[in-house]
Structure formats: structure tokens, C-alpha cells
Design a protein around this motif. Structure first.
Motif, mmCIF file in Angstrom:
data_model
loop_
_atom_site.group_PDB
_atom_site.id
_atom_site.type_symbol
_atom_site.label_atom_id
_atom_site.label_comp_id
_atom_site.label_asym_id
_atom_site.label_seq_id
_atom_site.Cartn_x
_atom_site.Cartn_y
_atom_site.Cartn_z
ATOM 1 N N LYS A 163 -21.525 -69.796 43.257
ATOM 2 C CA LYS A 163 -22.406 -68.747 42.745
ATOM 3 C C LYS A 163 -21.680 -67.810 41.779
ATOM 4 C CE LYS A 163 -25.339 -68.568 46.863
ATOM 5 N NZ LYS A 163 -25.870 -67.709 47.964
ATOM 6 N N ASN A 164 -20.394 -68.062 41.548
ATOM 7 C CA ASN A 164 -19.596 -67.175 40.690
ATOM 8 C C ASN A 164 -19.718 -65.719 41.137
ATOM 9 O OD1 ASN A 164 -18.551 -69.158 38.815
ATOM 10 N ND2 ASN A 164 -20.622 -69.298 37.988
ATOM 11 N N THR A 165 -19.648 -65.533 42.424
ATOM 12 C CA THR A 165 -19.850 -64.204 42.999
ATOM 13 C C THR A 165 -18.681 -63.835 43.902
ATOM 14 O OG1 THR A 165 -22.255 -64.426 42.907
ATOM 15 C CG2 THR A 165 -21.374 -62.786 44.421
ATOM 16 N N VAL A 166 -18.265 -62.592 43.790
ATOM 17 C CA VAL A 166 -17.206 -62.047 44.631
ATOM 18 C C VAL A 166 -17.811 -60.955 45.500
ATOM 19 C CG1 VAL A 166 -15.075 -60.709 44.639
ATOM 20 C CG2 VAL A 166 -15.326 -62.618 43.080
ATOM 21 N N TYR A 167 -17.362 -60.901 46.732
ATOM 22 C CA TYR A 167 -17.877 -59.927 47.690
ATOM 23 C C TYR A 167 -16.754 -59.016 48.176
ATOM 24 C CZ TYR A 167 -21.523 -63.475 47.840
ATOM 25 O OH TYR A 167 -22.494 -64.386 47.494
ATOM 26 N N LEU A 168 -17.138 -57.821 48.545
ATOM 27 C CA LEU A 168 -16.212 -56.918 49.217
ATOM 28 C C LEU A 168 -16.907 -56.410 50.468
ATOM 29 C CD1 LEU A 168 -13.410 -55.550 49.026
ATOM 30 C CD2 LEU A 168 -14.595 -53.548 48.094
ATOM 31 N N GLN A 169 -16.479 -56.942 51.608
ATOM 32 C CA GLN A 169 -17.005 -56.494 52.890
ATOM 33 C C GLN A 169 -16.190 -55.292 53.332
ATOM 34 O OE1 GLN A 169 -19.672 -57.630 54.781
ATOM 35 N NE2 GLN A 169 -19.245 -55.822 56.047
ATOM 36 N N MET A 170 -16.860 -54.187 53.525
ATOM 37 C CA MET A 170 -16.183 -52.939 53.877
ATOM 38 C C MET A 170 -16.644 -52.499 55.261
ATOM 39 S SD MET A 170 -16.410 -50.942 50.208
ATOM 40 C CE MET A 170 -18.188 -50.768 50.280
ATOM 41 N N ASN A 171 -15.721 -52.497 56.203
ATOM 42 C CA ASN A 171 -16.004 -52.096 57.572
ATOM 43 C C ASN A 171 -15.255 -50.817 57.919
ATOM 44 O OD1 ASN A 171 -17.540 -54.465 57.925
ATOM 45 N ND2 ASN A 171 -15.722 -55.605 58.591
ATOM 46 N N ASN A 172 -15.730 -50.155 58.975
ATOM 47 C CA ASN A 172 -15.078 -48.920 59.429
ATOM 48 C C ASN A 172 -14.847 -47.963 58.252
ATOM 49 O OD1 ASN A 172 -13.876 -47.084 61.158
ATOM 50 N ND2 ASN A 172 -11.858 -48.049 61.050
ATOM 51 N N LEU A 173 -15.897 -47.735 57.505
ATOM 52 C CA LEU A 173 -15.787 -46.888 56.322
ATOM 53 C C LEU A 173 -15.457 -45.451 56.686
ATOM 54 C CD1 LEU A 173 -18.681 -48.452 54.289
ATOM 55 C CD2 LEU A 173 -16.362 -48.135 53.422
ATOM 56 N N LYS A 174 -14.687 -44.821 55.809
ATOM 57 C CA LYS A 174 -14.260 -43.444 56.011
ATOM 58 C C LYS A 174 -14.743 -42.590 54.842
ATOM 59 C CE LYS A 174 -10.026 -45.127 58.220
ATOM 60 N NZ LYS A 174 -8.535 -45.095 58.199
ATOM 61 N N PRO A 175 -14.877 -41.293 55.052
ATOM 62 C CA PRO A 175 -15.314 -40.425 53.941
ATOM 63 C C PRO A 175 -14.430 -40.559 52.710
ATOM 64 C CG PRO A 175 -15.491 -39.242 56.011
ATOM 65 C CD PRO A 175 -14.807 -40.545 56.326
ATOM 66 N N GLU A 176 -13.153 -40.819 52.913
ATOM 67 C CA GLU A 176 -12.248 -40.952 51.764
ATOM 68 C C GLU A 176 -12.464 -42.244 50.990
ATOM 69 O OE1 GLU A 176 -11.417 -40.250 54.932
ATOM 70 O OE2 GLU A 176 -9.532 -41.249 55.521
ATOM 71 N N ASP A 177 -13.314 -43.121 51.475
ATOM 72 C CA ASP A 177 -13.678 -44.326 50.729
ATOM 73 C C ASP A 177 -14.784 -44.038 49.708
ATOM 74 O OD1 ASP A 177 -13.370 -46.147 53.787
ATOM 75 O OD2 ASP A 177 -11.928 -46.120 52.124
ATOM 76 N N THR A 178 -15.325 -42.837 49.753
ATOM 77 C CA THR A 178 -16.377 -42.468 48.813
ATOM 78 C C THR A 178 -15.865 -42.532 47.382
ATOM 79 O OG1 THR A 178 -17.514 -41.045 50.398
ATOM 80 C CG2 THR A 178 -17.893 -40.594 48.064
ATOM 81 N N ALA A 179 -16.566 -43.288 46.544
ATOM 82 C CA ALA A 179 -16.143 -43.490 45.156
ATOM 83 C C ALA A 179 -17.164 -44.364 44.450
ATOM 84 C CB ALA A 179 -14.772 -44.162 45.102
ATOM 85 N N VAL A 180 -17.009 -44.479 43.155
ATOM 86 C CA VAL A 180 -17.712 -45.506 42.407
ATOM 87 C C VAL A 180 -16.831 -46.747 42.423
ATOM 88 C CG1 VAL A 180 -18.699 -46.195 40.199
ATOM 89 C CG2 VAL A 180 -18.872 -43.812 40.946
ATOM 90 N N TYR A 181 -17.397 -47.848 42.844
ATOM 91 C CA TYR A 181 -16.658 -49.100 42.947
ATOM 92 C C TYR A 181 -17.007 -49.984 41.750
ATOM 93 C CZ TYR A 181 -14.999 -48.008 47.598
ATOM 94 O OH TYR A 181 -14.351 -47.415 48.669
ATOM 95 N N TYR A 182 -15.971 -50.494 41.110
ATOM 96 C CA TYR A 182 -16.133 -51.316 39.925
ATOM 97 C C TYR A 182 -15.583 -52.720 40.181
ATOM 98 C CZ TYR A 182 -16.755 -46.875 37.462
ATOM 99 O OH TYR A 182 -17.198 -45.642 37.050
#
Length: 117
Positions: free
Chosen positions: A75-94
Motif C-alpha cells: 500500500k506504500n503506507t507507513v504507520y506510527l502506532q503511538m501508545n501510552n501517549l504523554k502531554p509532551e508528545d503534543t506536536a504536529v507530526y510530519y
């Protein structure tokens, strides 16, 4: 030329999970590796994770054990599974993709991830 379209961002409580997707189109055969970077307000953009065509991965230290980068080559697709998220993970992801040609890279439009405490 490579086009990247991200999806999957949103608002989540601390401890929650999100999965980001990045679909590549165009000259996908020229891609050497793809990855995710993020930029929080007032901070520089930083690499979060990267995956090479051969499957090798690297992670930024603060996300090791919580984030997983993977790909679906068909599918030419990349994934980012993000678990146990923290407030410091807040951002724009590119999402980005670098080709085998030195210095040639492409970026997606970005997707906002907000983690509330």
C-alpha cells in the motif's frame, strides 16, 4: 516526485493511543526510507522514528518502547502506532520520505496530535 498524505492525528488523553498513517504516491520505487518527525510550539522539528526499505528502524529515545513504526509495502503506507501517549508528545507530526538521490526528500502536510493531561 513523491506525494505524502498523512492521517490519524487527533486529541487523546494521556495514556491513550493513536495511529498515524502516511500514504505515499508517485515515484515510490525511489524511496530509500520514510519516517515521522514532530514539531511542538516553540521547538525545532525532531525525528521521531524512521524505517528503511530493508526494514531497519530507529527511534528517538523518548518514544522507545511506546511508539512503533511499520509499513505496508503493498500500500506504500507507513504507520506510527503511538501508545501510552504523554502531554509532551503534543506536536504536529510530519511524514517524510527520502529517495536514493542525495538530498532529495519530501514532506507531508502534517497532522496535529494533542495529548491532554
Amino acid at each position: 516526485q513523491v506525494q505524502l498524505v498523512e492521517s490519524g492525528g487527533g486529541l487523546v488523553q494521556a495514556g491513550g493511543s493513536l495511529r498515524l498513517s502516511c500514504a505515499a504516491s508517485g515515484s515510490t520505487g525511489s524511496i530509500a526510507f520514510m519516517g515521522w518527525s514532530r514539531q511542538a510550539p516553540g521547538k525545532e522539528r525532531e525525528l521521531v522514528a524512521r524505517i528503511w526499505r530493508a526494514g531497519m528502524t530507529v527511534y528517538e529515545d523518548s518514544v522507545k518502547g511506546r511508539f512503533t513504526i511499520s509499513r505496508d509495502s503493498a500500500k506504500n503506507t507507513v504507520y506510527l502506532q503511538m501508545n501510552n501517549l504523554k502531554p509532551e508528545d503534543t506536536a504536529v507530526y510530519y511524514c517524510n520520505a527520502d529517495t536514493y538521490k542525495w538530498g532529495q526528500g519530501y514532506w507531508g502536510q502534517g497532522t496535529q496530535v494533542t495529548v491532554s493531561s
